[in-house]
Write a protein that holds these residues in place. Sequence first.
Motif, short mmCIF file in Angstrom:
data_model
loop_
_atom_site.label_atom_id
_atom_site.label_comp_id
_atom_site.label_asym_id
_atom_site.label_seq_id
_atom_site.Cartn_x
_atom_site.Cartn_y
_atom_site.Cartn_z
N THR A 14 0.82 -1.22 0.00
CA THR A 14 0.00 0.00 0.00
C THR A 14 0.84 1.26 0.00
O THR A 14 1.48 1.59 0.99
N ALA A 19 -4.55 0.85 -1.66
CA ALA A 19 -5.48 1.46 -0.72
C ALA A 19 -6.90 1.46 -1.28
O ALA A 19 -7.87 1.17 -0.57
N ASN A 51 0.63 2.65 6.11
CA ASN A 51 -0.42 3.02 5.17
C ASN A 51 -1.61 2.08 5.25
O ASN A 51 -2.77 2.51 5.20
N THR A 52 -1.34 0.79 5.37
CA THR A 52 -2.41 -0.20 5.42
C THR A 52 -3.29 0.00 6.65
O THR A 52 -4.53 -0.01 6.56
N VAL A 55 -5.50 3.13 6.22
CA VAL A 55 -6.62 2.93 5.29
C VAL A 55 -7.71 2.09 5.93
O VAL A 55 -8.91 2.40 5.80
#
Length: 320
Positions: A14, A19, A51-52, A55
């Motif tokens: 991601t 995302a 980031n994962t 999200v």
Amino acid sequence: MTGQPVPVIIDCDTGVDDALALLFAVRHPGLDLRAVTCVAGNTDVDGVVRNTLTVLERAGAPAVPVARGAGRPLIEPARRAPVHGADGMGDLGLPAPARGPADVDAVTLLRREILACPRPVTLIPTAPLTNIALLLRTHPEVTRNIERIVFMGGAVTTGNATPVAEFNVWHDPEAAAVLLTAGVPITMYGLDVFRRVVVPGAEVRRLRASDEPGTRLAGELLACRPARQGGEPGAEDAGGLGDAGAVCAVADPAGLTTRLLPVEVCLAPGPARGQTVVDLRPGPGEAEFHDDGSERALVNVALDVDVDRYVRLYLETVER
């Protein structure tokens, strides 16, 4: 899609379009997202984990377990795709996640979740395939509870990392070669369809104006993926779904046209390294008559996609 939700696990890097894929998987009622595993690719693996988790929180699914995986390919040094910005997420300035990853590595989480699931799992890798190769080589018993693998990677015609190789396969060709011989049904959602599924600019603007955090994030992410279709109305704002199309293909397989074809990954050094060599010939050629010993897997290769159907499906899902 009817009946029970399909249990899925996403392995990702991601990434803007990863995302978009996560947002869709969380919100589609026909999918049961069991876990997410992270691998280096669009950015370094720690950035991918961050980031994962961010999200998933925005999408309303903070409890989905997330695990850190491989920080580099099996053989090659680590490389990243700067097209997604310094943070891998279009430099949107998203807040840090409120929680951390699971206390196990990606391969351990994959094995645990696959074997514990009461129904066979569909794996959706949207990233370099290092984690999946390590899983299949270390714990081959997992294949008994894998329904199929739908991976975003490869190309029949033109690549993006090189003239002939797509980034995810090029990043770790040896891992891709392991995947193709996993012994389970495999669908290759490659660049030939990946590039075609584009959300019109008017829809992107509408998503960006939403008051709901996940829906608004989908719009912001799509705005980071310009379609570059000059001359079409609204093309300057249109955004490609990218990896999310592979998850759409799991939720709605009828929107994808595939053909079972022999595929092998070029592992030799040189300009063709990482190419997915897809055999479109109607019959065997000279090499097959001489039995050159090469290992070619039979893969359901995506050759066409119902663009309007998947765009509509994506919009309806993320706006739930």
